[in-house]
Motif scaffolding. Structure first.
Motif, PDB file in Angstrom:
ATOM      1  N   ASN A 129     -37.320  15.518  27.879  1.00 25.80           N
ATOM      2  CA  ASN A 129     -37.385  14.661  29.066  1.00 25.80           C
ATOM      3  C   ASN A 129     -36.158  13.769  29.221  1.00 25.80           C
ATOM      4  O   ASN A 129     -36.014  13.075  30.222  1.00 25.80           O
ATOM      5  CB  ASN A 129     -38.664  13.824  29.065  1.00 25.80           C
ATOM      6  CG  ASN A 129     -38.730  12.840  27.901  1.00 25.80           C
ATOM      7  OD1 ASN A 129     -37.864  12.804  27.031  1.00 25.80           O
ATOM      8  ND2 ASN A 129     -39.780  12.036  27.875  1.00 25.80           N
ATOM      9  N   SER A 130     -35.241  13.820  28.264  1.00 24.94           N
ATOM     10  CA  SER A 130     -34.038  12.983  28.318  1.00 24.94           C
ATOM     11  C   SER A 130     -33.180  13.278  29.539  1.00 24.94           C
ATOM     12  O   SER A 130     -32.471  12.392  30.025  1.00 24.94           O
ATOM     13  CB  SER A 130     -33.206  13.170  27.047  1.00 24.94           C
ATOM     14  OG  SER A 130     -32.944  14.549  26.831  1.00 24.94           O
ATOM     15  N   ILE A 131     -33.225  14.514  30.053  1.00 20.98           N
ATOM     16  CA  ILE A 131     -32.387  14.841  31.214  1.00 20.98           C
ATOM     17  C   ILE A 131     -32.977  14.298  32.515  1.00 20.98           C
ATOM     18  O   ILE A 131     -32.388  14.456  33.577  1.00 20.98           O
ATOM     19  CB  ILE A 131     -32.109  16.347  31.336  1.00 20.98           C
ATOM     20  CG1 ILE A 131     -33.389  17.121  31.660  1.00 20.98           C
ATOM     21  CG2 ILE A 131     -31.424  16.899  30.105  1.00 20.98           C
ATOM     22  CD1 ILE A 131     -33.129  18.532  32.141  1.00 20.98           C
ATOM     23  N   THR A 132     -34.141  13.654  32.425  1.00 18.83           N
ATOM     24  CA  THR A 132     -34.741  13.021  33.605  1.00 18.83           C
ATOM     25  C   THR A 132     -34.794  11.504  33.431  1.00 18.83           C
ATOM     26  O   THR A 132     -35.538  10.820  34.130  1.00 18.83           O
ATOM     27  CB  THR A 132     -36.161  13.559  33.861  1.00 18.83           C
ATOM     28  OG1 THR A 132     -37.023  13.210  32.759  1.00 18.83           O
ATOM     29  CG2 THR A 132     -36.150  15.069  34.015  1.00 18.83           C
ATOM     30  N   GLN A 133     -34.001  10.981  32.481  1.00 19.85           N
ATOM     31  CA  GLN A 133     -34.033   9.551  32.176  1.00 19.85           C
ATOM     32  C   GLN A 133     -32.614   9.026  31.973  1.00 19.85           C
ATOM     33  O   GLN A 133     -31.714   9.758  31.558  1.00 19.85           O
ATOM     34  CB  GLN A 133     -34.830   9.292  30.886  1.00 19.85           C
ATOM     35  CG  GLN A 133     -36.269   9.734  30.940  1.00 19.85           C
ATOM     36  CD  GLN A 133     -36.922   9.777  29.572  1.00 19.85           C
ATOM     37  OE1 GLN A 133     -36.238   9.777  28.547  1.00 19.85           O
ATOM     38  NE2 GLN A 133     -38.240   9.839  29.544  1.00 19.85           N
ATOM     39  N   GLY A 134     -32.439   7.739  32.245  1.00 18.90           N
ATOM     40  CA  GLY A 134     -31.196   7.072  31.920  1.00 18.90           C
ATOM     41  C   GLY A 134     -29.969   7.665  32.580  1.00 18.90           C
ATOM     42  O   GLY A 134     -30.022   8.232  33.674  1.00 18.90           O
ATOM     43  N   GLU A 135     -28.826   7.571  31.903  1.00 18.89           N
ATOM     44  CA  GLU A 135     -27.550   7.968  32.472  1.00 18.89           C
ATOM     45  C   GLU A 135     -27.434   9.470  32.698  1.00 18.89           C
ATOM     46  O   GLU A 135     -26.657   9.922  33.544  1.00 18.89           O
ATOM     47  CB  GLU A 135     -26.398   7.510  31.567  1.00 18.89           C
ATOM     48  CG  GLU A 135     -26.394   8.175  30.196  1.00 18.89           C
ATOM     49  CD  GLU A 135     -25.204   7.784  29.339  1.00 18.89           C
ATOM     50  OE1 GLU A 135     -24.291   7.107  29.857  1.00 18.89           O
ATOM     51  OE2 GLU A 135     -25.190   8.157  28.148  1.00 18.89           O
ATOM     52  N   GLN A 136     -28.219  10.265  31.963  1.00 17.71           N
ATOM     53  CA  GLN A 136     -28.095  11.710  32.114  1.00 17.71           C
ATOM     54  C   GLN A 136     -28.504  12.189  33.508  1.00 17.71           C
ATOM     55  O   GLN A 136     -27.995  13.198  33.993  1.00 17.71           O
ATOM     56  CB  GLN A 136     -28.927  12.436  31.054  1.00 17.71           C
ATOM     57  CG  GLN A 136     -28.411  12.245  29.641  1.00 17.71           C
ATOM     58  CD  GLN A 136     -28.939  13.293  28.681  1.00 17.71           C
ATOM     59  OE1 GLN A 136     -28.833  14.483  28.924  1.00 17.71           O
ATOM     60  NE2 GLN A 136     -29.532  12.842  27.588  1.00 17.71           N
ATOM     61  N   VAL A 137     -29.394  11.455  34.155  1.00 20.19           N
ATOM     62  CA  VAL A 137     -29.850  11.865  35.485  1.00 20.19           C
ATOM     63  C   VAL A 137     -28.693  11.894  36.474  1.00 20.19           C
ATOM     64  O   VAL A 137     -28.461  12.902  37.162  1.00 20.19           O
ATOM     65  CB  VAL A 137     -30.969  10.934  36.003  1.00 20.19           C
ATOM     66  CG1 VAL A 137     -31.375  11.330  37.414  1.00 20.19           C
ATOM     67  CG2 VAL A 137     -32.185  10.997  35.072  1.00 20.19           C
ATOM     68  N   LYS A 167     -41.362  20.481  11.792  1.00 22.21           N
ATOM     69  CA  LYS A 167     -40.900  20.310  13.161  1.00 22.21           C
ATOM     70  C   LYS A 167     -41.668  19.168  13.829  1.00 22.21           C
ATOM     71  O   LYS A 167     -42.885  19.219  13.948  1.00 22.21           O
ATOM     72  CB  LYS A 167     -41.101  21.609  13.972  1.00 22.21           C
ATOM     73  CG  LYS A 167     -40.148  22.729  13.579  1.00 22.21           C
ATOM     74  CD  LYS A 167     -38.746  22.453  14.107  1.00 22.21           C
ATOM     75  CE  LYS A 167     -37.816  23.620  13.831  1.00 22.21           C
ATOM     76  NZ  LYS A 167     -36.459  23.363  14.327  1.00 22.21           N
ATOM     77  N   ALA A 168     -40.933  18.149  14.229  1.00 24.33           N
ATOM     78  CA  ALA A 168     -41.569  17.003  14.879  1.00 24.33           C
ATOM     79  C   ALA A 168     -41.879  17.322  16.334  1.00 24.33           C
ATOM     80  O   ALA A 168     -41.208  18.139  16.966  1.00 24.33           O
ATOM     81  CB  ALA A 168     -40.645  15.792  14.794  1.00 24.33           C
ATOM     82  N   ALA A 169     -42.895  16.672  16.872  1.00 22.30           N
ATOM     83  CA  ALA A 169     -43.215  16.829  18.288  1.00 22.30           C
ATOM     84  C   ALA A 169     -42.104  16.222  19.125  1.00 22.30           C
ATOM     85  O   ALA A 169     -41.496  15.223  18.741  1.00 22.30           O
ATOM     86  CB  ALA A 169     -44.549  16.160  18.606  1.00 22.30           C
ATOM     87  N   VAL A 170     -41.829  16.835  20.257  1.00 23.31           N
ATOM     88  CA  VAL A 170     -40.820  16.308  21.169  1.00 23.31           C
ATOM     89  C   VAL A 170     -41.467  16.071  22.525  1.00 23.31           C
ATOM     90  O   VAL A 170     -42.496  16.655  22.854  1.00 23.31           O
ATOM     91  CB  VAL A 170     -39.625  17.280  21.319  1.00 23.31           C
ATOM     92  CG1 VAL A 170     -38.831  17.348  20.041  1.00 23.31           C
ATOM     93  CG2 VAL A 170     -40.091  18.667  21.735  1.00 23.31           C
ATOM     94  N   HIS A 171     -40.853  15.193  23.292  1.00 24.29           N
ATOM     95  CA  HIS A 171     -41.355  14.894  24.630  1.00 24.29           C
ATOM     96  C   HIS A 171     -40.610  15.781  25.619  1.00 24.29           C
ATOM     97  O   HIS A 171     -39.392  15.701  25.743  1.00 24.29           O
ATOM     98  CB  HIS A 171     -41.164  13.421  24.949  1.00 24.29           C
ATOM     99  CG  HIS A 171     -42.063  12.530  24.155  1.00 24.29           C
ATOM    100  ND1 HIS A 171     -42.001  11.161  24.199  1.00 24.29           N
ATOM    101  CD2 HIS A 171     -43.078  12.817  23.294  1.00 24.29           C
ATOM    102  CE1 HIS A 171     -42.926  10.642  23.403  1.00 24.29           C
ATOM    103  NE2 HIS A 171     -43.583  11.637  22.849  1.00 24.29           N
ATOM    104  N   CYS A 172     -41.359  16.615  26.305  1.00 26.63           N
ATOM    105  CA  CYS A 172     -40.772  17.653  27.149  1.00 26.63           C
ATOM    106  C   CYS A 172     -41.136  17.484  28.616  1.00 26.63           C
ATOM    107  O   CYS A 172     -42.075  16.774  28.967  1.00 26.63           O
ATOM    108  CB  CYS A 172     -41.253  19.036  26.693  1.00 26.63           C
ATOM    109  SG  CYS A 172     -40.699  19.487  25.058  1.00 26.63           S
TER     110      CYS A 172
END
Length: 497
Positions: A129-137, A167-172
Motif C-alpha cells: 500500500n506504500s504506492i498509495t501513500q505519502g510522497e510515492q503517490v 514471512k511477515a504479513a504485509v499491508h497490500c
C-alpha cells in the motif's frame, strides 16, 4: 520453480475443465498425458520486451503479484533495473524522482507503457500500500495519470501473508486500471484489514484509493494556507555521546556539578508519547574555559569528534570541528507545539502538545513555534487526522507525519468566523484540560483506544463539532467522506493559488 508451479497449475486447471466437460455432456473427455500448456516465459519481466512474450494487440488482461521490495532494500542489480525502467521505457515519459519509489511500482509503469500500444488492455496488480501513500503517490501516479491511466477498481489496504516460514504479513492493495474509462467503478473497503471487504460503488477512484478527484498531493516547502510554519527538530549526529538517560544525567551532575546548567531535557517522539525522561548536553553558549573545566563533559565531546571523523559523509566530517554542537540546530526561541513524526496506526489522533522553549526538540519531531490554541485545535481534530491517514507515508504501518507532504498541504478552513475560531480555541483548551486530569498517564495511555478516558474522548468530540462547523459541515458520515471533502477543498486552493 515459480515457472514450473505455474505450468502445473495450468495443467491442473486444464484437467479440471476436461472433467467438467465430461460431466456436462455425458461423454468422457480426456487429454492425458497433458502436454499443451499456456506460454510460460522464465525471465526478468523488467528486462524483457513484453511484445516478445505476446504482442500488445493480442492481449486482453495483465494480472500480477510483483515483488514487494522497499526503496531502501533493493540490491545493486535491482537498482540498475529500477533506474532503467523509469528512465528508458519507451512510450511513456520518464520519472525523475524514481529512487523514492518501491520496486513494485516498476510493474505499474511498464504496464502503462505497454498498454499505450493497445488501450483496451486491462491491468490489475497486487502491491504494497506504500504506492498509495505519502510522497510515492505524486511521484508515480502523476506520471500514470498523465499517461491516461484510469482506475477501475481497487481493494484498499488489507493484510496479506503467505505460508513461507519467517514471512511477515504485509499491508497490500490491489489496483485495477486501464487507459479507457470504466462504466462502473468499485472500491473494496476493509473495516478490519484482516477481515473481508465490502463493495462500494465509486464515482471516481483516485491514486489514494478514495472516491475523490484524481489529483495527487505534491511536496510543498511552505504551507498552502496562511498558517504558522513548521520545522524539523534538532539533530545531534553525535553517536549518542551528547545524550543522557535519567541515570546518566544524575551521575554526571553528581560527579561534575558545573555541568548541570548545560543539561536540557531532550524529547524525541518516543520520549514525548511515552513520558520517557531523556536529556542532552546543550553547549551552544558554553565558554571554552568552562568546557575545559568539565573533564567528563569534555570526554563526551571528544567522543563526538571521533565519531564524526569516522563518518563516510563529508558534511558529518566537517562538523568534527564543532564537536560540542548539534549538527542541525532548529530549536525554537519561543514555546512551540510538538508533533511526533511517527505515531502508531492504532491511534485515532496523532498525540501532540505544547512544550517550553528550553526543552530541546529532537529531529524525530516537528515543531510549530508560537502555535495558537486555534492551530492546536485544527491539528488535533479528526478532520486533520483523517488527512494524515491518507496523505502521510508509513514507517512499517505507523503514520509518518511530514512537513512537506502532510502539514504544508493541509487545507485549513476557508473563511472561519471569529465565533467559529473562538469555539475551536475553547474546545482545544478543554482537550488540554482533560489530559491534565491524568498527570501520571502518558500520551500513549491517553490515546490508546482501549484506555482513552471518557472525559478526553468527550472533549475531542466537542472539538470535532467545532472544527467541522468551521468547514461549513455539520456531519460527515464516514472518514472517506471527510477526505473526499478535503480533496475538493485542496483542489480549490491549488487552482486559486
Amino acid at each position: 520453480f515459480p515457472a514450473q508451479i505455474a505450468q502445473v497449475a495450468l495443467w491442473l486447471m486444464d484437467h479440471q475443465m476436461n472433467l467438467r466437460v465430461s460431466e456436462e455432456f455425458g461423454a468422457y473427455f480426456a487429454r492425458i498425458p497433458l502436454r499443451a500448456s499456456g506460454t510460460i516465459v522464465h525471465g526478468n519481466a523488467l528486462q524483457l520486451d513484453w511484445n516478445d512474450v505476446i504482442p500488445a494487440p493480442k492481449l486482453s488482461y495483465i494480472l500480477g503479484n510483483p515483488p514487494f521490495i522497499g526503496k531502501n532494500f533493493r540490491s545493486k542489480e535491482q537498482d540498475i533495473v529500477h533506474q532503467r525502467t523509469f528512465t528508458e521505457t519507451p512510450g511513456i515519459a520518464p520519472i525523475r524522482l524514481y529512487k523514492s519509489l518501491d520496486f513494485v511500482a516498476c510493474w505499474h509503469f511498464r504496464a502503462t507503457a505497454y498498454m499505450q500500444q493497445n488501450p483496451t488492455i486491462k491491468t490489475a496488480l497486487v502491491s504494497t500500500n506504500s504506492i498509495t501513500q505519502g510522497e510515492q503517490v505524486s511521484i508515480l501516479w502523476s506520471a500514470l495519470l498523465e499517461a491516461g491511466v484510469d482506475i477501475h477498481f481497487a481493494h484498499r489496504t488489507f493484510s496479506w501473508s503467505n505460508e513461507a516460514r519467517g514471512k511477515a504479513a504485509v499491508h497490500c492493495v490491489i489496483i485495477g486500471f486501464s487507459l479507457q474509462p470504466a462504466t462502473r467503478k468499485t472500491l473494496f473497503v476493509y473495516e478490519d484489514i484482516r477481515g473481508k471487504p465490502h463493495e462500494v460503488v465509486a464515482h471516481n477512484i483516485n491514486p489514494y484509493l478514495l472516491d475523490a478527484p484524481s489529483i495527487t498531493v505534491d511536496a510543498r516547502s511552505k504551507p498552502l494556507c496562511a498558517v504558522p510554519e513548521i520545522f524539523k527538530g534538532s539533530q545531534p549526529t553525535d553517536g549518542g555521546n551528547l545524550l543522557l538517560s535519567q541515570e546518566e544525567k544524575d551521575e554526571l551532575i553528581q560527579a561534575e556539578p558545573k555541568a548541570e546548567k548545560y543539561i536540557r531535557q531532550f524529547v524525541g517522539a518516543a520520549e514525548f508519547i511515552n513520558n520517557i525522561p531523556r536529556y542532552c548536553l546543550w553547549l551552544v553558549n558554553c565558554p571554552p574555559g568552562e568546557l575545559r573545566a568539565m573533564p567528563l563533559v569534555l570526554q563526551r565531546v571528544e567522543a563526538v569528534r571521533k565519531m564524526r571523523l569516522a563518518s563516510t559523509k563529508a558534511a558529518t566530517i566537517s562538523w568534527a570541528e564543532k564537536p560540542s554542537l548539534f549538527t542541525e540546530n532548529r530549536q525554537p526561541s519561543t514555546n512551540y507545539l510538538l508533533i511526533p513524526r511517527v505515531s502508531s496506526e492504532n491511534r485515532k489522533f496523532v498525540p501532540m502538545g505544547y512544550m517550553q522553549n528550553n526543552v530541546i526538540c529532537s529531529d524525530a519531531n516537528l515543531s510549530v513555534p508560537d502555535a495558537t490554541l486555534y492551530s492546536f485545535g485544527i491539528l488535533t481534530s479528526t478532520q486533520h487526522n483523517a488527512w494524515v491517514r491518507v496523505i502521510a507515508g508509513r514507517l512499517k504501518s505507523d503514520y509518518r507525519y511530514s512537513a512537506k507532504q502532510v502539514y504544508n498541504n493541509f487545507p485549513w478552513p476557508e473563511n472561519p468566523t471569529d465565533k467559529q475560531k473562538q469555539a475551536i480555541e475553547t474546545a482545544a483548551q478543554e482537550v488540554l484540560d482533560a489530559r491534565a486530569q491524568f498527570p501520571d498517564s502518558s500520551l500513549a495511555d491517553l490515546y490508546d483506544p482501549l484506555t482513552m478516558p471518557p472525559a478526553l474522548l468527550k472533549a475531542h468530540q466537542k472539538l470535532d463539532r467545532a472544527v467541522d462547523s468551521a468547514y461549513g459541515k455539520t456531519r460527515f458520515n464516514t472518514e472517506a467522506e471527510r477526505v473526499a471533502f478535503l480533496f475538493g477543498l485542496y483542489q480549490k486552493y491549488i487552482e486559486n493559488a
